[in-house]
Design a protein around this motif. Structure first.
Motif, short mmCIF file in Angstrom:
data_model
loop_
_atom_site.label_atom_id
_atom_site.label_comp_id
_atom_site.label_asym_id
_atom_site.label_seq_id
_atom_site.Cartn_x
_atom_site.Cartn_y
_atom_site.Cartn_z
N ILE A 61 49.56 24.32 46.48
CA ILE A 61 49.72 22.87 46.36
C ILE A 61 50.90 22.47 47.24
O ILE A 61 52.01 22.97 47.06
N ASP A 62 50.64 21.58 48.18
CA ASP A 62 51.64 21.14 49.16
C ASP A 62 52.38 19.90 48.65
O ASP A 62 51.86 19.16 47.83
N ASP A 63 53.60 19.71 49.15
CA ASP A 63 54.40 18.53 48.80
C ASP A 63 54.53 18.37 47.28
O ASP A 63 54.50 17.26 46.75
N PHE A 64 54.66 19.49 46.59
CA PHE A 64 54.67 19.44 45.14
C PHE A 64 55.88 18.66 44.63
O PHE A 64 56.99 18.83 45.11
N ALA B 244 59.88 26.90 49.08
CA ALA B 244 60.64 25.68 49.32
C ALA B 244 60.50 25.31 50.79
O ALA B 244 60.67 26.15 51.67
N GLU B 245 60.19 24.04 51.06
CA GLU B 245 60.01 23.59 52.44
C GLU B 245 61.24 22.85 52.92
O GLU B 245 62.00 22.30 52.13
N GLY B 246 61.41 22.81 54.21
CA GLY B 246 62.46 21.98 54.80
C GLY B 246 63.86 22.51 54.56
O GLY B 246 64.80 21.73 54.41
CA CA Z 1 54.60 20.01 52.78
#
Ligand code: CA
Ligand code: C2E
Ligand code: CA
Ligand code: CA
Length: 280
Positions: A179-182, A236-238
């Motif tokens: 699941i992206d941008d959770f 964790a993104e970004g």
């Molecule tokens: Ca994302």
């Protein structure tokens, strides 16, 4: 007074007209770029926070435009979605990723799973999507475990029942799902127990403010607990600073992705910097 209002209307009308015109132009340019094979895929590495090893990659589309320079996906993906062009574009993306994985495997470089972003439109033309994924895996003789699919939380909520069915089929094929941008979907979390997913990608808006004692840190901490309790991995993104990476490690986050470690890179660079030749 009337004149003023009329002028405002006209301006608004002109603005709308211009938007339509640029959309229409963009649509034609996307079509042409597809035909002329102008799109590229970049790959952003993901790292294991405990062992510090390359653990996966995310494929991100790039459009180097002859006149306009690099056009960001945020400008053309929405147009591709609205016009349905995301279907052929998405097929090109799948094919390219599978071809790349198979090329890396043929050259004996240690491969890691590659994540592909899916759009709602693709998810909802399920039969075509499944047939295509099956075909690409077979054509390139790669195992389903080499592929991961990323779907945003918002996209899921739009049609949970249908997503659930599609996800079951993908899992049966052996693909892993994230699941992206959770955390950005404002949704009830009850869907998490019903979906056969493997990973949650924590949106970078939370990572940005993750200093000690911050609210974002508290949110991330709960998201990590939540996913671990459900048997899911967290990415964790970004991640842009060492401080963020250290905090995430202390909180038990499994994987990280971000400029601090590596930006999205063309495949040659990925190979050169991160993929090691297996000893033969
Ligand atoms: Ca994302
Ligand atoms: P996303 O799936 O959330 O992708 C992550 C975005 O964050 C990428 O932007 C990536 O370049 C950027 N990023 C990575 N590390 C950092 C960092 O440390 N700091 C910051 N500020 N940003 C970072 P990009 O490549 O511009 O893509 C934007 C969005 O476009 C993606 O968001 C995704 O929704 C969509 N997209 C990109 N490629 C594809 C694709 O192949 N198919 C589909 N359907 N959508 C795509
Ligand atoms: Ca993504
Ligand atoms: Ca996003």
């Amino acid at each position: 007074e009337a004149k003023k209002a009329g002028g405002g209307c006209y301006r608004r009308y002109r603005a709308e007209l211009d938007t339509h015109r640029t959309r229409f132009q963009m649509e034609r340019e996307i079509k042409a770029a597809l035909e002329n094979r102008q799109f590229r895929l970049y790959y952003q590495p993901q790292f294991d926070l405990v062992q510090g090893r390359l653990a996966g990659m995310e494929a991100l589309i790039r459009w180097p435009h002859e006149r306009k320079g690099m056009i960001p996906p945020s400008e053309f993906i929405p147009v591709a979605e609205e016009t349905g062009l995301i279907i052929p574009l998405g097929e090109w993306i799948f094919e390219s990723v599978c071809r790349q994985i198979s090329a890396w495997q043929a050259r004996g470089v240690a491969a890691v799973p590659v994540a592909v972003n899916l759009s709602a439109r693709q998810l909802f033309s399920r039969k075509r999507l499944l047939a295509q994924v099956r075909k690409q895996l077979a054509d390139h003789a790669i195992s389903a475990s080499c592929l991961e699919l990323e779907i945003t939380e918002t996209m899921l909520m739009a049609n949970l029942a249908q997503a659930l069915e599609t996800f079951d089929r993908f899992r049966a094929l052996g693909l892993s799902l994230a699941i992206d941008d959770f955390g950005t979907g404002y949704s009830s979390l009850s869907y998490l127990q019903r979906l056969p997913i493997n990973k949650l990608k924590i949106d970078r808006s939370f990572v940005r403010g993750i200093t000690v004692g911050s609210r974002d840190r508290a949110i991330i901490e709960s998201l990590i607990h939540l996913s671990h309790n459900l048997g899911l991995q967290t990415v964790a993104e970004g991640v842009e600073t060492r401080e963020q990476a250290d905090i995430l490690r202390n909180l038990g986050c499994d994987k990280v992705q971000g400029y601090f470690f590596a930006p999205p890179l063309p495949p040659e660079e990925i190979e050169r910097q991160f993929l090691v030749q297996k000893k033969s």
